[in-house]
Design a protein around this motif. Sequence first.
Motif, PDB file in Angstrom:
ATOM      1  N   UNK A  54      -0.511   0.284 -15.532  1.00 45.13           N
ATOM      2  CA  UNK A  54      -1.153  -1.022 -15.342  1.00 45.13           C
ATOM      3  C   UNK A  54      -1.056  -1.871 -16.607  1.00 45.13           C
ATOM      4  N   UNK A  55      -1.183  -1.261 -17.760  1.00 45.05           N
ATOM      5  CA  UNK A  55      -1.040  -1.989 -19.023  1.00 45.05           C
ATOM      6  C   UNK A  55       0.335  -2.637 -19.085  1.00 45.05           C
ATOM      7  N   UNK A  59     -17.673  13.514 -32.196  1.00 39.08           N
ATOM      8  CA  UNK A  59     -16.938  13.566 -30.932  1.00 39.08           C
ATOM      9  C   UNK A  59     -16.346  12.211 -30.577  1.00 39.08           C
ATOM     10  N   UNK A  60     -16.784  11.154 -31.267  1.00 37.76           N
ATOM     11  CA  UNK A  60     -16.257   9.818 -31.004  1.00 37.76           C
ATOM     12  C   UNK A  60     -14.999   9.524 -31.813  1.00 37.76           C
ATOM     13  N   UNK A  61     -14.635  10.384 -32.701  1.00 41.36           N
ATOM     14  CA  UNK A  61     -13.488  10.151 -33.565  1.00 41.36           C
ATOM     15  C   UNK A  61     -12.318  10.998 -33.099  1.00 41.36           C
ATOM     16  N   UNK A  62     -11.151  10.406 -33.086  1.00 39.87           N
ATOM     17  CA  UNK A  62      -9.946  11.139 -32.695  1.00 39.87           C
ATOM     18  C   UNK A  62      -8.911  10.992 -33.799  1.00 39.87           C
ATOM     19  N   UNK A  63      -8.291  12.095 -34.164  1.00 39.29           N
ATOM     20  CA  UNK A  63      -7.252  12.051 -35.197  1.00 39.29           C
ATOM     21  C   UNK A  63      -5.947  11.490 -34.628  1.00 39.29           C
ATOM     22  N   UNK A  64      -5.757  11.640 -33.332  1.00 44.21           N
ATOM     23  CA  UNK A  64      -4.572  11.116 -32.660  1.00 44.21           C
ATOM     24  C   UNK A  64      -5.024  10.455 -31.374  1.00 44.21           C
ATOM     25  N   UNK A  65      -4.577   9.228 -31.147  1.00 38.91           N
ATOM     26  CA  UNK A  65      -4.929   8.520 -29.924  1.00 38.91           C
ATOM     27  C   UNK A  65      -3.889   7.447 -29.654  1.00 38.91           C
ATOM     28  N   UNK A  66      -3.862   6.977 -28.436  1.00 41.23           N
ATOM     29  CA  UNK A  66      -2.959   5.889 -28.072  1.00 41.23           C
ATOM     30  C   UNK A  66      -3.699   4.575 -28.258  1.00 41.23           C
ATOM     31  N   UNK A  67      -3.020   3.614 -28.880  1.00 41.48           N
ATOM     32  CA  UNK A  67      -3.647   2.331 -29.137  1.00 41.48           C
ATOM     33  C   UNK A  67      -2.772   1.208 -28.574  1.00 41.48           C
ATOM     34  N   UNK A  68      -3.436   0.287 -27.905  1.00 42.15           N
ATOM     35  CA  UNK A  68      -2.805  -0.911 -27.377  1.00 42.15           C
ATOM     36  C   UNK A  68      -3.058  -2.036 -28.369  1.00 42.15           C
ATOM     37  N   UNK A  77      -8.550 -10.692 -23.887  1.00 42.98           N
ATOM     38  CA  UNK A  77      -9.217  -9.384 -23.822  1.00 42.98           C
ATOM     39  C   UNK A  77     -10.011  -9.245 -22.523  1.00 42.98           C
ATOM     40  N   UNK A  78     -10.731 -10.284 -22.137  1.00 38.64           N
ATOM     41  CA  UNK A  78     -11.512 -10.234 -20.903  1.00 38.64           C
ATOM     42  C   UNK A  78     -10.606 -10.070 -19.685  1.00 38.64           C
ATOM     43  N   UNK A  79      -9.540 -10.836 -19.659  1.00 33.88           N
ATOM     44  CA  UNK A  79      -8.602 -10.745 -18.536  1.00 33.88           C
ATOM     45  C   UNK A  79      -7.992  -9.347 -18.439  1.00 33.88           C
ATOM     46  N   UNK A  80      -7.609  -8.787 -19.570  1.00 33.92           N
ATOM     47  CA  UNK A  80      -7.021  -7.443 -19.581  1.00 33.92           C
ATOM     48  C   UNK A  80      -8.016  -6.397 -19.075  1.00 33.92           C
ATOM     49  N   UNK A  81      -9.232  -6.416 -19.597  1.00 29.97           N
ATOM     50  CA  UNK A  81     -10.231  -5.418 -19.194  1.00 29.97           C
ATOM     51  C   UNK A  81     -10.527  -5.542 -17.700  1.00 29.97           C
ATOM     52  N   UNK A  82     -10.720  -6.744 -17.214  1.00 28.91           N
ATOM     53  CA  UNK A  82     -10.997  -6.941 -15.788  1.00 28.91           C
ATOM     54  C   UNK A  82      -9.809  -6.474 -14.927  1.00 28.91           C
ATOM     55  N   UNK A 113       2.660 -11.235 -17.877  1.00 28.00           N
ATOM     56  CA  UNK A 113       2.271 -12.290 -18.817  1.00 28.00           C
ATOM     57  C   UNK A 113       3.427 -12.720 -19.725  1.00 28.00           C
ATOM     58  N   UNK A 114       4.597 -12.072 -19.595  1.00 30.12           N
ATOM     59  CA  UNK A 114       5.753 -12.456 -20.388  1.00 30.12           C
ATOM     60  C   UNK A 114       5.774 -11.884 -21.800  1.00 30.12           C
TER      61      UNK A 114
END
Length: 170
Positions: free
Chosen positions: A9-10, A101-110, A126-131, A17-18
């Motif tokens: 979806x991302x 537990x909220x910290x990750x050493x490796x994660x995917x970032x957009x 940001x609002x459009x993307x989250x919705x 959006x081009x």
Amino acid sequence: RIRSRMAQAIHAFYLDKGFYYLHSPLITGSDCEGAGEMFRVTGLDPADIEKQGKIDFSRDFFGQEANLTVSGQLSAEMFALSLGDVYTFSPTFRAENSNTRRHAAEFWMLEPEMAFCDLGGDMDHAEELVKYLVGHAMEYCKDDLDLFMRFVDKTLGQQLEILVNKPFAR
């Protein structure tokens, strides 16, 4: 299943959006954010490093100090100025020792980059993307969300409906 759908979806959102999708380097000599420690990448033998006390990066595979990236932002900023709107979506690495537990050493970032966009445009984006992503999950991940609503959080469905249908507070 949800993560797979969200990744697809991302890409669909940004394609529509081009935006151009960038593959920023995972191994870099730059510390993009300067906010934490980075994971060093080296081909040198750790025993040799300990004996010498100092690392001679000129003998290393890359010929200089190299680390796993904390962000693709530097690449995205450069390309946004030449190509227009771009985004990176890839693994990033943080060597911070927070032990939560909220910290990750490796994660995917957009990381979207829009040249000459102001704060209002950034918030709209940001609002459009989250919705879009939440709506996509509600449509295509219904069975998994139903399971979460039964066993994890019975109010999840109501919260998602509110998120999708009400404007974000600013």
